[in-house]
Each structure stands twice: as structure tokens, then as C-alpha cells.
Enzyme design. Structure first.
Site, short mmCIF file in Angstrom:
data_model
loop_
_atom_site.label_atom_id
_atom_site.label_comp_id
_atom_site.label_asym_id
_atom_site.label_seq_id
_atom_site.Cartn_x
_atom_site.Cartn_y
_atom_site.Cartn_z
N THR A 181 5.29 7.74 8.44
CA THR A 181 5.78 9.12 8.42
C THR A 181 5.70 9.81 9.78
OG1 THR A 181 5.05 9.28 6.15
CG2 THR A 181 5.37 11.35 7.28
N ASP B 144 7.38 0.61 7.11
CA ASP B 144 6.52 1.39 6.23
C ASP B 144 5.21 0.58 6.13
OD1 ASP B 144 6.85 3.57 3.71
OD2 ASP B 144 5.34 2.00 3.41
N SER B 145 4.08 1.26 6.09
CA SER B 145 2.84 0.49 6.16
C SER B 145 2.59 -0.36 4.92
CB SER B 145 1.65 1.40 6.47
OG SER B 145 1.26 2.10 5.33
N SER B 146 3.35 -0.16 3.84
CA SER B 146 3.23 -1.06 2.68
C SER B 146 3.70 -2.46 3.05
CB SER B 146 4.06 -0.55 1.51
OG SER B 146 3.53 0.66 1.07
N THR C 147 0.05 5.86 6.71
CA THR C 147 -1.31 6.08 6.23
C THR C 147 -1.69 5.16 5.06
OG1 THR C 147 -0.48 7.84 4.80
CG2 THR C 147 -1.40 8.51 6.91
N THR D 14 -11.38 4.80 4.19
CA THR D 14 -10.57 4.59 2.99
C THR D 14 -9.62 5.78 2.91
OG1 THR D 14 -12.36 3.46 1.87
CG2 THR D 14 -10.71 4.47 0.46
N ARG E 253 -15.24 -6.14 -7.69
CA ARG E 253 -15.58 -4.72 -7.76
C ARG E 253 -16.40 -4.43 -9.02
NH1 ARG E 253 -11.75 -0.42 -5.77
NH2 ARG E 253 -13.82 0.30 -5.18
N GLN F 192 -17.61 -0.16 -7.23
CA GLN F 192 -16.41 0.64 -7.47
C GLN F 192 -16.61 2.09 -7.01
OE1 GLN F 192 -15.37 0.25 -11.64
NE2 GLN F 192 -15.21 -1.96 -11.50
N CYS F 193 -17.86 2.46 -6.71
CA CYS F 193 -18.11 3.83 -6.22
C CYS F 193 -17.61 3.94 -4.79
CB CYS F 193 -19.61 4.13 -6.21
SG CYS F 193 -20.40 3.93 -7.79
N1 ASP Z 1 4.54 5.37 3.09
C1 ASP Z 1 4.12 5.79 4.40
C2 ASP Z 1 3.43 4.62 5.08
O1 ASP Z 1 2.28 4.36 4.81
C3 ASP Z 1 3.25 6.98 4.31
C4 ASP Z 1 2.74 7.45 5.65
O2 ASP Z 1 3.23 7.14 6.70
O3 ASP Z 1 1.79 8.20 5.64
O4 ASP Z 1 4.04 3.98 5.89
#
Ligand code: ASP
Length: 340
Positions: free
Chosen positions: A12, A56-58, A88, A165, A244, A276-277
Site C-alpha cells: 500500500t 502485494d506482500s501476500s 504490512t 506481529t 500452537r 496461542q497467546c
Molecule cells: N495487502 C497489502 C500488502 O500487504 C496491505 C499493505 O500494504 O499494507 O501488500
């Protein structure tokens, strides 16, 4: 003038709103100074590299991490610090992975991003970007880098990369390092928490490129089924599991569960107990429900995050170490990822 390399991987932060259509588009990072003119006021020489295409970070994975390690390795001597702009969503995984892959790092590598694109009026991206660059260029009075480690800077907080995290999908305050104090806070001044920052000796930098992903994250819940756990743990290529558990590292006292875990351990699989905490530490000797796991050969993950424990396993198996050696090193703090 200090030199900082800014690497844009995607996410983003690097977007701008098209004034005609209102849609978010990636902007040309070579034009960064035009979009963020405030950067000209920093007494820092900034060079940029961009992932082509930005992702995209995914879509981040160990190959993309290796690409980042290559960029940092190639530029290591020429720059004083590095800022990695990253989505993120998986930033905590990348920060953890880099903390192991960049062994012996003696310069700052600061990951940051934003919740709103840098080209939007209310963006949090400008502050995150500008302060990250300042931190990457900061030195101690003796001229050595102030923060010679992989960190995440987000919303006024500098945190150890392998301790963070993502804690909120919507708030600007989107990351937390629950088990490790912040390394710095950016208010009117940037205040460094000197006692928490790692000390590194220059000249020991040794980058690693291979990660082994024959791993699984598996989370307990009341009513979990034996046949499903058996199926997962008997996968022939599986080498390690992030397990976990409840509270301080506890699991139901079901003989089938300890037998399956013991059998997986006998096969050389490394099973790491992570609570898991969000805060606190695994202590398997505290209750009988934890002790049975220790007896089944489960390894303590201490107060590690899931992201750090997982990427640490990837890194150790990626080095080709035996499971006995991986088990031994999981008990050590390699890059400040656990409190001992
Ligand atoms: N979906 C975006 C990513 O992680 C969200 C972001 O950039 O914050 O690439």
C-alpha cells in the site's frame, strides 16, 4: 552524507490515488522525491531499487526474501543503512526471515509500510518512511550504526523485526512486539532504548539464501480430531511443525496426541511449542498438560512469535542441519528472537 538504500517491494505505501479515476495505482519510485518532497530536507543521500513488478506482500515467499538478501548483500559496503518498503500483511514474516538470513548484520535494515497509500492526504506512510530513513542513517557518537539489526518501524515505534506481529488490519498502530521492549520511540525526538539494541561486530556479515519450507503451523482447539492430526503429522516430506498450544504451552491430555507427537519426533520431525497467546512464554514444566509434550519430544519455542519460530526452522533446515542440531539451535537466541 550518510547513504541509505530504499528498496520498494510493493504494498500500500507505494500507491497514489489517480486524481481522475480515484483508483489506487503503484507510482514510479524513481519519482519518489517528487511525491515526497520532504525527503529533500533529510541530510541523507537516498538511492532506490524497486521490485519489478512490485508485489502485494501476500505473494512474498522465500525466493523474494532471497532477492532482498541479494540486493542488500550487493549494496552492503556502499550504503550505511537500508529501508525496505513492504506490504504490512506479511511484513512480520519477512522481517523475521531477514533477521536470520542476514547473519552477523552490522548495519540497519528497517522495514516499513503503511495502512494508507503515500499519495493520500491522511497517509501514515510519509511519517513511517521519513523516520525509517532517519533511523537507517543514524549513528552513535563513535560513528557506528545506531541500530545494527533488522527492525520494523511503524507508527512511532521501532521494534526488533523477529519480535513483531501484525496486530491490527485497520489501525495506524498496526504492529506490536509483545515480548520485547521497543528499540526506539519517535516522538518530538527519536529516543533509542540503548540497552535493548543488539551489539554487532562489523566484518561478520554472512548472507544466506536458502530456506526450507517443509513445515506446518498447526493450532490446537478443544475437540481436535486424532485422524486429522495423524494425517498432518505423517506427511512424508514434513520436517518441522509450529505447534500452537494453549496458555503456557499446554495441550489436552489425550494419549493419542502425545503418541502421535512422540512418533513424529522419532521420525526426526522437529515440533516447536508456541503459545496461542500474543504475550508470554512457553513453560512446559508448569502443568502436567505441558509436561506430557516435553516427554513426547516437543521443543520449547520460548517467547517466540509464530513468524520468528517458523522462519528460524526454515533457515536452520535450509542450512542442511540434522534435526538434532535444529533442535539444539531452536533453544538458542540467534538474532534476539527469544528471551533467555
Ligand atoms: N495487502 C497489502 C500488502 O500487504 C496491505 C499493505 O500494504 O499494507 O501488500
Amino acid at each position: 552524507m550518510k547513504k541509505v538504500l530504499l528498496v520498494y517491494t510493493g504494498g500500500t505505501i507505494g500507491m497514489i490515488q489517480n486524481p481522475l479515476t480515484g483508483a489506487l495505482e503503484s507510482f514510479d519510485f524513481d519519482q519518489l522525491l517528487n511525491h515526497v518532497p520532504e525527503l529533500r530536507q533529510l541530510p541523507v543521500d537516498i538511492a532506490t531499487r524497486t521490485f519489478d513488478p512490485p508485489i502485494d506482500s501476500s505473494d512474498m515467499d522465500p525466493l523474494q526474501w532471497a532477492k532482498l538478501v541479494r540486493i542488500i548483500d550487493d549494496a552492503y559496503d556502499a550504503f550505511d543503512g537500508f529501508v525496505v518498503l513492504h506490504g504490512t500483511d506479511t511484513m512480520a514474516f519477512t522481517a523475521s526471515a531477514l533477521s536470520f538470513m542476514l547473519e552477523g548484520l552490522a548495519k540497519p535494515v528497517i522495514l516499513t509500510g503503511s495502512q494508507l497509500p503515500i499519495g493520500m492526504l491522511r497517509t501514515d506512510g510519509k511519517e513511517n518512511l521519513i523516520t525509517s530513513i532517519e533511523i537507517a542513517a543514524a549513528t552513535r557518537p563513535d560513528g557506528t550504526p545506531r541500530v545494527p539489526e533488522v527492525c520494523v518501524f511503524f507508527h512511532e515505534k521501532l521494534m526488533r523485526g523477529n519480535r513483531v506481529t501484525k496486530s491490527s488490519a485497520d489501525e495506524f498502530d498496526a504492529f506490536e512486539s509483545f515480548n520485547c521492549p521497543h528499540l526506539a520511540t519517535a516522538g518530538v525526538d527519536i529516543t533509542y532504548n540503548e540497552n535493548e539494541i543488539l551489539r554487532r561486530t562489523p566484518g561478520t556479515f554472512r548472507p544466506h539464501y536458502t530456506m526450507d519450507t517443509h513445515l506446518l503451523i498447526f493450532s490446537l482447539f478443544p475437540g481436535i480430531r486424532p485422524e486429522i492430526v495423524k494425517e498432518m503429522l505423517s506427511a512424508p516430506t514434513l520436517k518441522g511443525v509450529i505447534f500452537r498450544t494453549f496458555g503456557s504451552g499446554n495441550a489436552p491430555q489425550q494419549p493419542w496426541l502425545s503418541e502421535l507427537l512422540a512418533e513424529a519426533t522419532r521420525q526426526g520431525k522437529v515440533i516447536v511449542n508456541i503459545t496461542q497467546c500474543t504475550g508470554g512464554c512457553v513453560a512446559m514444566k508448569r502443568y502436567e498438560t505441558g509436561l506430557q509434550l516435553l516427554e513426547a519430544g516437543v521443543v520449547s519455542g520460548h517467547d517466540s512469535t509464530v513468524e520468528a519460530a517458523l522462519t528460524k526452522l526454515m533457515y536452520l533446515f535450509g542450512k542442511g542441519l540434522s534435526s538434532t542440531e535444529v533442535r539444539r539451535q531452536m533453544a538458542l537466541s540467534l538474532a534476539g528472537e527469544i528471551t533467555l
